[in-house]
Write a protein that holds these residues in place. Structure first.
Motif, short mmCIF file in Angstrom:
data_model
loop_
_atom_site.label_atom_id
_atom_site.label_comp_id
_atom_site.label_asym_id
_atom_site.label_seq_id
_atom_site.Cartn_x
_atom_site.Cartn_y
_atom_site.Cartn_z
N LEU A 158 47.03 -11.95 -24.87
CA LEU A 158 46.32 -11.34 -25.99
C LEU A 158 45.88 -9.92 -25.70
O LEU A 158 45.75 -9.10 -26.62
CB LEU A 158 45.11 -12.19 -26.37
N THR A 159 45.63 -9.61 -24.43
CA THR A 159 45.11 -8.29 -24.06
C THR A 159 46.17 -7.41 -23.39
O THR A 159 45.85 -6.33 -22.92
CB THR A 159 43.92 -8.44 -23.11
N HIS A 160 47.41 -7.86 -23.33
CA HIS A 160 48.52 -7.10 -22.76
C HIS A 160 48.29 -6.74 -21.29
O HIS A 160 48.56 -5.62 -20.87
CB HIS A 160 48.79 -5.84 -23.60
N THR A 161 47.78 -7.71 -20.55
CA THR A 161 47.60 -7.52 -19.11
C THR A 161 48.39 -8.55 -18.32
O THR A 161 48.07 -8.82 -17.16
CB THR A 161 46.10 -7.60 -18.75
N SER A 162 49.41 -9.11 -18.93
CA SER A 162 50.19 -10.17 -18.29
C SER A 162 51.15 -9.65 -17.24
O SER A 162 51.60 -10.40 -16.38
CB SER A 162 51.00 -10.93 -19.35
N GLY A 163 51.53 -8.37 -17.33
CA GLY A 163 52.54 -7.81 -16.45
C GLY A 163 53.94 -7.87 -17.02
O GLY A 163 54.89 -7.39 -16.38
N LEU A 164 54.11 -8.45 -18.22
CA LEU A 164 55.43 -8.49 -18.84
C LEU A 164 55.82 -7.12 -19.37
O LEU A 164 54.97 -6.35 -19.81
CB LEU A 164 55.45 -9.52 -19.97
N GLU A 165 57.09 -6.82 -19.34
CA GLU A 165 57.58 -5.52 -19.80
C GLU A 165 57.48 -5.41 -21.32
O GLU A 165 57.34 -6.42 -22.03
CB GLU A 165 59.02 -5.33 -19.36
N PRO A 166 57.54 -4.20 -21.85
CA PRO A 166 57.32 -4.02 -23.30
C PRO A 166 58.35 -4.69 -24.19
O PRO A 166 58.01 -5.24 -25.24
CB PRO A 166 57.38 -2.49 -23.46
N PHE A 167 59.65 -4.70 -23.77
CA PHE A 167 60.70 -5.04 -24.73
C PHE A 167 61.97 -5.41 -23.97
O PHE A 167 62.28 -4.83 -22.93
CB PHE A 167 60.96 -3.82 -25.62
N ILE A 168 62.69 -6.39 -24.48
CA ILE A 168 64.07 -6.64 -24.05
C ILE A 168 64.91 -6.85 -25.30
O ILE A 168 64.41 -7.39 -26.30
CB ILE A 168 64.19 -7.83 -23.09
N PRO A 169 66.18 -6.43 -25.31
CA PRO A 169 67.00 -6.50 -26.53
C PRO A 169 67.53 -7.92 -26.79
O PRO A 169 68.71 -8.22 -26.59
CB PRO A 169 68.13 -5.51 -26.23
N LEU A 170 66.66 -8.78 -27.26
CA LEU A 170 67.05 -10.16 -27.52
C LEU A 170 68.21 -10.24 -28.51
O LEU A 170 69.13 -11.05 -28.36
CB LEU A 170 65.85 -10.94 -28.08
N TRP A 171 68.16 -9.40 -29.53
CA TRP A 171 69.17 -9.45 -30.59
C TRP A 171 70.57 -9.12 -30.07
O TRP A 171 71.56 -9.60 -30.60
CB TRP A 171 68.81 -8.45 -31.70
N ARG A 172 70.64 -8.34 -29.00
CA ARG A 172 71.92 -7.86 -28.50
C ARG A 172 72.49 -8.73 -27.37
O ARG A 172 73.71 -8.97 -27.32
CB ARG A 172 71.76 -6.43 -27.98
N ASP A 173 71.62 -9.20 -26.49
CA ASP A 173 72.09 -9.78 -25.24
C ASP A 173 72.07 -11.31 -25.21
O ASP A 173 72.52 -11.91 -24.22
CB ASP A 173 71.28 -9.24 -24.07
N TRP A 174 71.53 -11.94 -26.24
CA TRP A 174 71.51 -13.40 -26.28
C TRP A 174 72.02 -13.86 -27.64
O TRP A 174 71.77 -13.20 -28.66
CB TRP A 174 70.10 -13.91 -26.02
#
Length: 581
Positions: free
Chosen positions: A184-200
């Motif tokens: 909820l606070t964007h402190t998880s360490g996950l990256e901003p974005f991955i191209p789900l629509w393109r690569d999966w």
């Protein structure tokens, strides 16, 4: 399981009657309305329901609101330098103390035929209207956050619990310790974005890709705004509620509040009211209208935790008022006041400048403008949308644009977001501390204003006392200076007292969010004649509410050398002006 509570609805009566005054002062909940310098504590009464009215009816100055509206309209017209507008069209809404004081409409909802900006024939363009429906983009994250907090109230989720306790497949690749709060606070360490629509290839594979993703930094060590956080929370809502995210959001948020134009995947029957977004060649979608602009949300069927919600300015204002009311509106309650309070509490104190509650961004001057304060909450969306809620003045600022129509590369609308919020802030009054007027340093960016005394002849140490209202960022300071010859100036340290004032002796003053007058004292060694001046300097952006001075006095051990109240004509302003509010 906790149940939603229904409250009896009652319209808040606002009496306005001030004879002979150009700007009326309303009384709301026992407090003077229209004041910037009297911040409110707590929530608005839960019976507060939005109604139309004029700025004057709630004590506001209409001029700054008109100026902001005119600026937004100009930005929908072609810039001579580029040949194109900043954005094709906009709808804006401002509310204060339960009164909608401004609705603005400008430009076109559909204007272009392709990514190059080829304009459609006039009869094929669609003008903006007050009920135009916009793709909210990341403002959708607020709806997901509200849904999560509904589950918290139901006893199904704890924000301090590990996400893997609810979604076991998430707890892989270094994510076992990540909590709901960190998502909820964007402190998880996950990256901003991955191209789900393109690569999966499909929705199950795309969701699995998010569940499998490893953090790029240790959880809890930095703030990184990430769509993956909210995509995960959307899955969590679906898993624990047993409903699709769109159905749960409708049942618990939009339907109780009567938000009839808010939701995912709007029906074709509303297409004529939907603003177009971008012309997309990759993926080959053409001019996107009525479907989620965000490619990942689109690839997830238009329903995702990070994007996909469509809404109108009117619907968003109701949601905003429900938050200002502590979670209730017109007899419906979506959250308890204590839950809303947690959503508006800064959990990111260890990451200065990245203030964030449980879902809401806090104190972000780049789009909250002059309304910025520790409790000011909101969110923006990539398509050109923003929602700002200011509990301290019980105000709402909404700007909805289709800035990605026809291309995301045409520029940022942050200046428009800030301008609208600042227009509302400047319409609110700062009343003089003494008498009927005070000195104001103006609202200009990239400017310097000085207010000087005549040369003063005193003995020993001079005491300089004054009151100051300072609402500026650190780069826009107020400085007291002294000169023996009127050309060479030295800074005079000052001590300020009042809510939010800096502690101890300071070389300059700045600050925002406290919204209170400070009492200032300074001592200046004098040998012969000495001139004093107050210098206010602003950089190129974010001037805020500005600086006010009042009650200036200069004394030595036995004499009053200057009284700003009795002898205002002796002060020499350059860039300062006398104001009554």
């Amino acid at each position: 399981m906790a149940r939603r509570v229904r409250l009896s609805a009652a319209l808040l009566a606002v009496a306005v009657s001030v004879a002979g005054s150009a700007v009326a002062v309303a009384q709301v909940d026992g407090h003077a309305s229209g004041r910037f310098d009297r911040p409110r504590a707590g929530f608005a009464p839960p019976t507060t329901v939005l109604r139309p009215g004029s700025p004057e009816s709630v004590g506001l100055d209409a001029a700054p609101i008109r100026a902001a509206d005119e600026a937004i309209a100009r930005w929908t017209r072609p810039d001579p330098a580029t040949g194109r507008p900043l954005f094709a069209g906009a709808v804006s809404l401002l509310a204060h103390d339960g009164v909608v004081v401004h609705r603005g409409v400008a430009g076109q909802a559909v204007r272009y035929a392709d990514a190059a900006g080829t304009e459609l024939p006039a009869d094929q363009q669609t003008p903006m209207r007050a009920d135009t429906i916009f793709d909210l983009a990341s403002v959708s994250k607020l709806f997901t956050s509200l849904a999560v907090m509904c589950l918290v109230e139901d006893g199904l989720v704890r924000v301090d619990e590990r996400v893997a306790a609810y979604l076991p497949e998430f707890g892989v690749n270094g994510k076992a310790a990540i909590t709901v709060e960190q998502l909820l606070t964007h402190t998880s360490g996950l990256e901003p974005f991955i191209p789900l629509w393109r690569d999966w290839p499909d929705r199950p594979a795309r969701i699995k890709a998010v569940m499998d993703r490893a953090p790029t930094s240790p959880p809890g060590t930095k703030y990184v705004y990430s769509d993956l956080n909210l995509i995960t929370l959307g899955v969590l809502v679906e898993r624990l509620s047993g409903q699709p995210l769109d159905a749960f959001t409708a049942d618990r948020i939009t339907t109780p509040l009567g938000l009839h134009d808010t939701g995912y995947n709007p029906p074709a029957s509303k297409l004529d009211r939907i603003a177009a977004t971008e012309y997309q060649a990759v993926p080959a979608r053409g001019m996107v209208r009525g479907q989620a602009h965000d490619e990942n949300a689109w690839s997830l069927g238009g329903v995702a935790g990070h994007a996909g919600v469509f809404s109108t300015a009117a619907d968003l204002s109701v949601l905003g008022q429900a938050i200002l009311n502590g979670g209730g509106y017109a007899g419906a309650r979506i959250l308890r006041p204590d839950t809303v309070r947690e959503m508006l509490t800064n959990y990111n104190t260890e990451f200065p400048g990245s203030d964030h509650g449980l879902g809401f961004e806090l104190s972000q001057r780049w789009y909250m403008g002059g309304l910025t304060g520790p409790r000011t909450a909101g969110h923006t969306g990539f398509t050109g949308t923003s929602l700002v809620l200011d509990p301290a003045s019980r105000s709402i600022a909404i700007l909805l644009t289709n800035r990605v129509h026809p291309s995301r590369s045409w520029g940022s609308v942050n200046v428009a977001r800030e301008t609208l919020a600042t227009g509302l802030a400047r319409s609110l009054a700062v009343r003089p501390r003494h008498g009927g007027d005070a000195w104001h340093a103006g609202f200009g960016n990239g400017a310097t204003a000085t207010l000087s005394t005549p040369p003063l002849a005193g003995s020993g140490t001079l005491r300089v006392a004054f009151d100051a209202f300072v609402d500026t960022e650190a780069a826009d300071p107020l400085v007291l200076e002294a000169s023996d010859d009127g050309t060479t100036w030295r800074s005079v340290p000052v001590r300020a007292h009042g809510p939010g004032a800096p502690v101890g002796e300071q070389p300059l003053l700045s600050g925002f969010g406290h919204r209170s007058w400070w009492k200032i004292n300074a001592w200046v060694p004098a040998s012969g004649r000495i001139t004093l001046r107050w210098r206010s300097t602003t950089d190129s952006r974010y001037a805020g509410r500005g600086v006010y001075l009042d009650g200036i006095t200069v004394t030595d051990s036995s004499h009053l050398l200057l009284s700003g109240e009795k002898e205002p004509h002796l002060l020499r302003p350059q860039g300062w002006e006398v104001r009554t509010r």
